[in-house]
Design a protein around this motif. Structure first.
Motif, mmCIF file in Angstrom:
data_model
loop_
_atom_site.group_PDB
_atom_site.id
_atom_site.type_symbol
_atom_site.label_atom_id
_atom_site.label_comp_id
_atom_site.label_asym_id
_atom_site.label_seq_id
_atom_site.Cartn_x
_atom_site.Cartn_y
_atom_site.Cartn_z
ATOM 1 N N MET A 109 0.834 -1.195 0.000
ATOM 2 C CA MET A 109 0.000 0.000 0.000
ATOM 3 C C MET A 109 0.870 1.248 0.000
ATOM 4 S SD MET A 109 -3.530 -0.404 2.115
ATOM 5 C CE MET A 109 -2.956 -1.184 3.619
ATOM 6 N N ALA A 110 0.391 2.287 -0.679
ATOM 7 C CA ALA A 110 1.191 3.499 -0.879
ATOM 8 C C ALA A 110 1.537 4.195 0.424
ATOM 9 C CB ALA A 110 0.455 4.466 -1.802
ATOM 10 N N ASP A 111 0.665 4.097 1.452
ATOM 11 C CA ASP A 111 0.993 4.779 2.707
ATOM 12 C C ASP A 111 2.190 4.134 3.383
ATOM 13 O OD1 ASP A 111 -0.483 2.482 3.277
ATOM 14 O OD2 ASP A 111 -1.634 3.399 4.898
ATOM 15 N N PHE A 252 -2.089 10.845 -0.082
ATOM 16 C CA PHE A 252 -2.188 9.587 -0.830
ATOM 17 C C PHE A 252 -3.562 8.950 -0.669
ATOM 18 C CE2 PHE A 252 0.791 9.038 2.849
ATOM 19 C CZ PHE A 252 -0.098 8.480 3.755
ATOM 20 N N PHE A 253 -4.430 9.486 0.203
ATOM 21 C CA PHE A 253 -5.806 9.014 0.322
ATOM 22 C C PHE A 253 -6.707 9.767 -0.659
ATOM 23 C CE2 PHE A 253 -4.474 7.637 4.620
ATOM 24 C CZ PHE A 253 -4.958 6.336 4.583
ATOM 25 N N THR A 254 -7.693 9.062 -1.182
ATOM 26 C CA THR A 254 -8.664 9.645 -2.097
ATOM 27 C C THR A 254 -10.068 9.263 -1.636
ATOM 28 O OG1 THR A 254 -7.120 9.419 -3.949
ATOM 29 C CG2 THR A 254 -9.435 9.750 -4.495
ATOM 30 N N ALA A 255 -10.979 10.219 -1.668
ATOM 31 C CA ALA A 255 -12.373 9.914 -1.353
ATOM 32 C C ALA A 255 -12.964 9.060 -2.468
ATOM 33 C CB ALA A 255 -13.173 11.202 -1.188
ATOM 34 N N ALA A 272 -12.536 5.998 2.152
ATOM 35 C CA ALA A 272 -11.240 6.436 1.646
ATOM 36 C C ALA A 272 -10.581 5.283 0.892
ATOM 37 C CB ALA A 272 -10.338 6.875 2.803
ATOM 38 N N THR A 273 -9.851 5.609 -0.140
ATOM 39 C CA THR A 273 -9.079 4.599 -0.861
ATOM 40 C C THR A 273 -7.618 5.011 -0.907
ATOM 41 O OG1 THR A 273 -9.535 5.658 -3.008
ATOM 42 C CG2 THR A 273 -11.001 3.873 -2.318
ATOM 43 N N ILE A 274 -6.782 4.019 -1.090
ATOM 44 C CA ILE A 274 -5.344 4.240 -1.206
ATOM 45 C C ILE A 274 -4.799 3.243 -2.212
ATOM 46 C CG2 ILE A 274 -4.824 2.706 0.742
ATOM 47 C CD1 ILE A 274 -2.532 4.667 1.420
ATOM 48 N N ILE A 314 -6.136 -2.310 -13.514
ATOM 49 C CA ILE A 314 -4.757 -2.436 -13.971
ATOM 50 C C ILE A 314 -4.706 -2.280 -15.482
ATOM 51 C CG2 ILE A 314 -2.726 -3.918 -14.092
ATOM 52 C CD1 ILE A 314 -3.555 -5.177 -11.461
ATOM 53 N N ASN A 315 -4.140 -1.174 -15.925
ATOM 54 C CA ASN A 315 -4.007 -0.900 -17.353
ATOM 55 C C ASN A 315 -2.924 0.156 -17.550
ATOM 56 O OD1 ASN A 315 -5.356 1.851 -17.268
ATOM 57 N ND2 ASN A 315 -7.024 0.553 -16.483
ATOM 58 N N LEU A 316 -2.553 0.407 -18.797
ATOM 59 C CA LEU A 316 -1.476 1.351 -19.087
ATOM 60 C C LEU A 316 -1.843 2.791 -18.745
ATOM 61 C CD1 LEU A 316 -0.068 -0.041 -22.460
ATOM 62 C CD2 LEU A 316 1.172 0.150 -20.293
ATOM 63 N N ASP A 317 -3.130 3.083 -18.648
ATOM 64 C CA ASP A 317 -3.542 4.456 -18.337
ATOM 65 C C ASP A 317 -3.311 4.832 -16.882
ATOM 66 O OD1 ASP A 317 -4.389 4.884 -20.943
ATOM 67 O OD2 ASP A 317 -6.428 4.174 -20.533
ATOM 68 N N SER A 318 -3.134 3.833 -16.012
ATOM 69 C CA SER A 318 -3.079 4.121 -14.575
ATOM 70 C C SER A 318 -1.771 3.702 -13.914
ATOM 71 C CB SER A 318 -4.247 3.422 -13.867
ATOM 72 O OG SER A 318 -4.162 2.011 -14.027
ATOM 73 N N VAL A 319 -0.729 3.482 -14.691
ATOM 74 C CA VAL A 319 0.505 2.938 -14.123
ATOM 75 C C VAL A 319 1.187 3.892 -13.145
ATOM 76 C CG1 VAL A 319 0.968 1.351 -16.027
ATOM 77 C CG2 VAL A 319 1.858 3.698 -16.125
ATOM 78 N N MET A 320 0.882 5.199 -13.251
ATOM 79 C CA MET A 320 1.505 6.168 -12.356
ATOM 80 C C MET A 320 0.550 6.710 -11.307
ATOM 81 S SD MET A 320 4.687 6.530 -12.770
ATOM 82 C CE MET A 320 4.913 8.055 -11.852
ATOM 83 N N GLU A 321 -0.708 6.258 -11.310
ATOM 84 C CA GLU A 321 -1.709 6.792 -10.392
ATOM 85 C C GLU A 321 -1.356 6.430 -8.948
ATOM 86 O OE1 GLU A 321 -6.515 6.392 -9.608
ATOM 87 O OE2 GLU A 321 -5.709 6.027 -11.618
ATOM 88 N N GLY A 322 -1.135 7.452 -8.120
ATOM 89 C CA GLY A 322 -0.813 7.205 -6.716
ATOM 90 C C GLY A 322 0.602 6.709 -6.471
#
Length: 342
Positions: A109-111, A252-255, A272-274, A314-322
């Motif tokens: 997890m990112a946190d 790093f948290f998103t509603a 919340a999501t992470i 999981i796809n190429l559009d989101s590889v850098m998200e978070g």
């Protein structure tokens, strides 16, 4: 305030490093990082085939395990490396496995990664782990605070005095739980904490031994679904001032929402999501990481079939998200090659 500024600085550095094609200051960019790759994956050094790739996942009851198993299957069956998926206590343990050379890839997890990279929280008093690198972002974990309707718990503050499963000690779930209490002006002193992984916690809830449990995972979570087949359950929202605190202090948290119908819930539940990240060590050979990264996207159907959370995210559009640490040069090279990043 220093912690918040450090987190924001880290995220800015990651975006600048990966978006501009240069690696982060902690790890000098290889000479060929800005050039088109001269060789195909098939021409990677033969010695790289001797690499045994251990994929650190999580408890068998969670989402990390099947997705990590899919990664390992591609690495061994489609790419020709030797590989295995290892069940673990998840994020913090996985970070330490990467740092100690006992795993090559880890889902985290990112946190927890932020805390390790900057040296606070679970890694307080330790040197920052600046050797950590990202391979790609995966899917969001949803903070799912689960209880049964019979407990009468309807809001976060109703946890006061209750028996709460907060996750295995120093697991990603447990680190997450601490931040949830902080966001609501509470601590573990306000509850009776049980340090159980969420599979164990759900079993204890079913047996009337605890009142609520944190299940921070992708959705739907199999253990929560199973509990809901025999009991009327309720997902407690994370919203209002608590969510505002997280946004302000831990970016790093998103509603987000747990959609209606996920667990027979009639309405969407705010929470919340992470982001979950696939983590590697900066010492892992660039050609091997390039080939593994390419292999994952060449065989994306295998990953998508592992769990609904993977299929939807999981796809190429989101590889850098978070992403909260710099990309490994091998992953960066592949993503630049296919136009996923600049």
């Amino acid at each position: 305030m220093k912690k918040i500024l450090a987190i924001l600085l880290l995220m800015t550095m990651v975006l600048a490093a990966c978006g501009g094609g240069a690696s982060a200051p902690a790890a000098p960019a290889p000479a060929e990082s800005g050039e088109a790759p001269a060789e195909t994956p098939a021409e990677a050094p033969a010695a790289s085939r001797d690499l045994f790739v251990t994929v650190a996942t999580g408890p068998t009851s969670g989402v990390y395990y099947p997705i990590g198993g899919a990664f390992s299957s591609i690495i061994q069956n489609d790419l020709g490396f030797r590989s295995s998926a290892q069940s673990t206590g998840a994020s913090v343990e996985n970070i330490n496995l990467i740092l100690n050379g006992q795993a090559e890839l880890a889902i985290t997890m990112a946190d927890a990664v932020t805390q390790a990279y900057l040296g606070f929280g679970a890694f307080e008093g330790e040197a920052p782990k600046e050797e950590l690198r990202g391979l790609m972002s995966l899917y969001p974990n949803y903070v799912q605070l689960v209880t049964m309707e019979s407990t009468g718990i309807e809001t976060f503050y109703d946890l006061e005095g209750k028996r709460v499963g907060v996750g295995a000690p120093n697991s990603g779930v447990e680190l997450n739980a601490r931040l949830m209490f902080e966001a609501h002006g509470m601590t573990y002193d306000d509850i009776r904490p049980d340090y159980l992984n969420y599979g164990e916690a759900v079993d204890q809830m079913r047996n009337g031994m605890i009142d609520a449990a944190f299940v921070t995972s992708g959705i739907p979570n199999a253990t929560v679904m199973d509990l809901g087949t025999t009991n009327a359950i309720r997902i407690i929202p994370i919203e209002g001032e608590g969510m505002e605190y997280l946004n302000e202090n831990y970016p790093f948290f998103t509603a987000n929402i747990i959609p209606a119908g996920t667990y027979d819930n009639e309405e969407d539940v705010n929470t919340a999501t992470i982001m979950n990240l696939l983590l590697v060590h900066n010492d892992l050979p660039e050609d091997a990481v390039y080939e593994i990264t390419k292999g994952f996207f060449d065989h994306l159907d295998t990953i998508h079939s592992a769990h609904n959370a993977a299929k939807e995210n999981i796809n190429l559009d989101s590889v850098m998200e978070g992403m909260v640490v710099p990309l490994h040069p091998g992953a960066q090279r592949y993503f630049q090659e296919v136009g996923a990043i600049d």
